[in-house]
Design an enzyme around this catalytic site. Structure first.
Site, PDB file in Angstrom:
ATOM      1  N   GLY A  72       1.068  -8.197   7.087  1.00  0.00           N
ATOM      2  CA  GLY A  72       0.857  -9.078   5.939  1.00  0.00           C
ATOM      3  C   GLY A  72       1.946  -8.974   4.893  1.00  0.00           C
ATOM      4  CB  THR A  73       3.563  -6.061   3.205  1.00  0.00           C
ATOM      5  OG1 THR A  73       2.312  -5.569   2.743  1.00  0.00           O
ATOM      6  CG2 THR A  73       4.595  -5.875   2.103  1.00  0.00           C
ATOM      7  CD  GLU A  85      36.074 -12.426   8.606  1.00  0.00           C
ATOM      8  OE1 GLU A  85      36.677 -12.628   9.673  1.00  0.00           O
ATOM      9  OE2 GLU A  85      36.326 -11.469   7.847  1.00  0.00           O
ATOM     10  CG  ASN A 117       8.699  -1.665  17.013  1.00  0.00           C
ATOM     11  OD1 ASN A 117       9.822  -1.408  16.590  1.00  0.00           O
ATOM     12  ND2 ASN A 117       7.657  -1.802  16.214  1.00  0.00           N
ATOM     13  CD  GLU A 127      -0.231   1.297   3.162  1.00  0.00           C
ATOM     14  OE1 GLU A 127      -0.975   2.201   2.752  1.00  0.00           O
ATOM     15  OE2 GLU A 127       0.631   1.466   4.038  1.00  0.00           O
ATOM     16  CG  ASN A 131      12.515   3.300  12.626  1.00  0.00           C
ATOM     17  OD1 ASN A 131      12.281   2.210  13.141  1.00  0.00           O
ATOM     18  ND2 ASN A 131      11.637   3.947  11.887  1.00  0.00           N
TER      19      ASN A 131
END
Length: 442
Positions: A139-140, A249, A201, A66, A223
Site C-alpha cells: 500500500g505504501t 544520457e 524478488n 508504519e 538487496n
C-alpha cells in the site's frame, strides 16, 4: 527502505565512509576552505553531504507509513549514519491498500516529505534528478509512491525521476491484493517516472540460488544484488571514466517514446567465491553472462522479444577495444534481436572504478563488471501476468470495497487497467514493427 539501506551501505564501502559517517582519509581543503576531494573518492558529494570536518550524511530520505521497517534501519549498523529527520514513519500502515497510501493515511505525510526533499535539494550544487526505490505490491510503495511522484513532477518537473521498482513476483506473493496495487501504481509510473528499472524478488532469488550458490537467500542477500545494479548505474556520477554516462544520457538513449520507459537489468559477474577462481572473466565472458535469461532481474525472457536499446555500463580495468569486440560478437548472438528502426542499438559506458563486493556478501570480488540496462518488448510479460490476476479478481469486484471506503472511485480501477492494456499494445506494435508514434506518445 531495505533496498535503499543496502545501496547506502555499498556507497559507504566504495567511498571509504564508516558506519558512523566518518571518512577514512582526510579530505583536502582548497585555499577558500571549500572541500576539494582526494583522488580516491572524487564523487563522494554525489550521494553524501559534509556536515562537519570529514563527517558525511547520505542525501536520502526513507519513508514508511508504519514504523517497524525504519526502526530496523535506526537500530541497525548504519542507523547513526542517517539524519534522524530523514527517517520518516507513520503510526499506522497502509494495510496493503493503494487508496490508504495515496488518499488518506499517506497523503498526510506528503507536505513533510516534500519539505525534507527541498532541504536536501537546496544543498545540491547541480541537481540532476531523483532515485526512487519502492515496491508496488504494497500500500505504501504503490499509493504513497504514486502521490510522491505526482508531487515531485509538480515541483521538479524538469529533473529526472529514475526508479528501482519492485513488481509482484509470478509465484511468490506477500498479499492477496498485490495485482490491484501494482496496476494502479503503474499508471503513475507511466505518467510521472522517466525510467523504471523493473525488479522482482523471485527472479533475484533464482539468481542468488543459481549464481551465488545460496540455498535459501534472505532479503538482505537479494538487496545486495540490487545494490550492485544501483552502484553500476551511478558509478559514472561518482568516479572518473573515459565513457561516462549520466542520468540524462540514460534517458536519451534508452527511451524511444515517453511511455516506453520500463527497462530490464542484469549484472555480471555474479559468482560465488568458490566459482570465481575457476571461471574466465574476460570482457567477452561477462558480456555474454549479462545477456543470459537466468541473469535478468525480472521474470521475463528477452529472447522472446526485441530490443529497442541497451546501455552497457562497464567498470574496472577494461579497454575500449575489448568492449567493441564483445559488442560485435553480441550482435551476432542468437536470441538478441533488435527492432529494425534502431540500427545502432547499444550505448556503451566505461568507468575506471572497480566494483566492490558488499561486506559479508556471498559475491566474489571482481576487478571488472557489466551492468546491462535494456529496453525490450519482452518486459510486457511482467505486465501480462499482473493483468491476468487483476482481471480474475476485478471481474467479481473482490476486495474493491476496501479501496472505495478510503475515498477512491471504482472507475479508477478500469482507467488504470485500460492504461496498462494500451501500454501492452504499444509494446506489441513495436515488436511487430507496427509503430504509430502519435498513438504511443498519447
Amino acid at each position: 527502505v531495505q533496498v535503499g539501506n543496502a545501496c547506502t551501505a555499498l556507497m559507504c564501502q566504495e567511498h571509504s565512509i564508516s558506519k558512523q559517517g566518518n571518512h577514512s582519509s582526510p579530505v583536502k581543503k582548497s585555499k577558500d576552505d571549500s572541500s576539494m576531494l582526494d583522488s580516491l573518492t572524487p564523487g563522494i558529494n554525489t550521494f553524501f553531504y559534509e556536515v562537519d570536518d570529514n563527517k558525511y550524511v547520505p542525501r536520502s530520505i526513507m519513508v514508511d507509513l508504519e514504523p517497524s521497517v525504519i526502526d530496523e534501519v535506526r537500530d541497525g549498523s548504519y542507523g547513526s549514519l542517517y539524519h534522524p529527520d530523514n527517517l520518516i514513519t507513520g503510526k499506522e500502515d497502509a494495510a496493503n491498500n493503494f487508496a490508504r497510501g495515496k488518499y488518506t493515511i499517506g497523503n498526510n505525510y506528503i507536505p513533510n516529505v516534500m519539505d525534507k526533499i527541498r532541504k536536501l535539494t537546496d544543498g545540491c550544487d547541480g541537481l540532476q534528478g531523483f532515485m526512487l526505490f519502492n515496491s508496488v505490491g504494497g500500500g505504501t510503495g504503490s499509493g504513497f509512491g504514486s502521490q510522491l511522484l505526482s508531487a515531485l513532477n509538480s515541483e521538479y518537473g524538469k529533473k529526472s525521476r529514475f526508479g528501482f521498482t519492485v513488481f509482484p513476483s509470478p509465484q511468490i506473493s506477500s498479499s492477496v491484493v498485490e495485482p490491484y496495487n501494482a496496476v494502479l501504481a503503474t499508471q503513475s509510473l507511466m505518467e510521472y517516472q522517466d525510467i523504471s528499472i523493473l525488479l522482482d524478488n523471485e527472479a533475484i532469488y533464482d539468481v542468488c540460488q543459481k549464481s551465488l550458490d545460496i540455498e535459501e537467500p534472505t532479503y538482505s542477500q537479494l538487496n545486495d544484488v540490487i545494490a550492485q545494479v544501483y552502484s553500476s548505474t551511478t558509478a559514472s556520477l561518482r568516479h572518473p571514466g573515459s565513457l561516462n554516462v549520466d542520468l540524462n544520457e540514460f534517458q536519451t538513449n534508452l527511451v524511444p517514446y515517453p511511455r516506453i520507459h520500463f527497462v530490464l537489468s542484469s549484472y555480471a559477474p555474479l559468482l560465488s567465491k568458490k566459482k570465481a577462481d575457476k571461471q574466465s572473466l574476460s570482457v567477452d565472458e561477462i558480456t555474454k553472462m549479462a545477456f543470459e535469461p537466468s541473469c535478468m532481474m525480472a521474470k521475463c525472457d528477452p529472447r522472446l522479444g526485441k530490443y529497442m536499446a541497451c546501455s552497457l555500463n562497464y567498470r574496472g580495468n577494461i579497454k575500449e577495444s575489448e568492449i567493441n569486440s564483445a559488442v560485435s560478437k553480441l550482435k551476432n548472438q542468437k536470441g538478441i534481436n533488435f527492432v529494425n528502426w534502431c540500427p545502432t542499438g547499444f550505448k556503451k559506458g566505461m568507468n575506471d572504478s572497480e566494483p566492490v563486493s558488499p561486506e559479508g556478501s556471498a559475491m566474489a570480488q571482481s576487478n571488472k563488471s557489466l551492468c546491462a540496462i535494456a529496453n525490450t518488448t519482452s518486459i510486457s510479460e511482467v505486465f501480462n501476468r499482473i493483468d491476468r490476476k487483476f482481471d480474475l479478481m476485478f471481474e467479481k469486484k473482490a476486495f474493491v470495497h476496501w479501496y472505495v471506503s478510503e475515498g477512491m472511485e471504482e472507475g479508477e480501477f478500469t482507467d488504470a487497467r485500460d492504461d496498462l492494456a494500451a501500454l501492452e499494445k504499444d509494446y506489441e506494435n513495436i515488436g511487430n514493427e507496427e509503430i504509430d508514434d502519435t498513438e504511443i506518445e498519447a
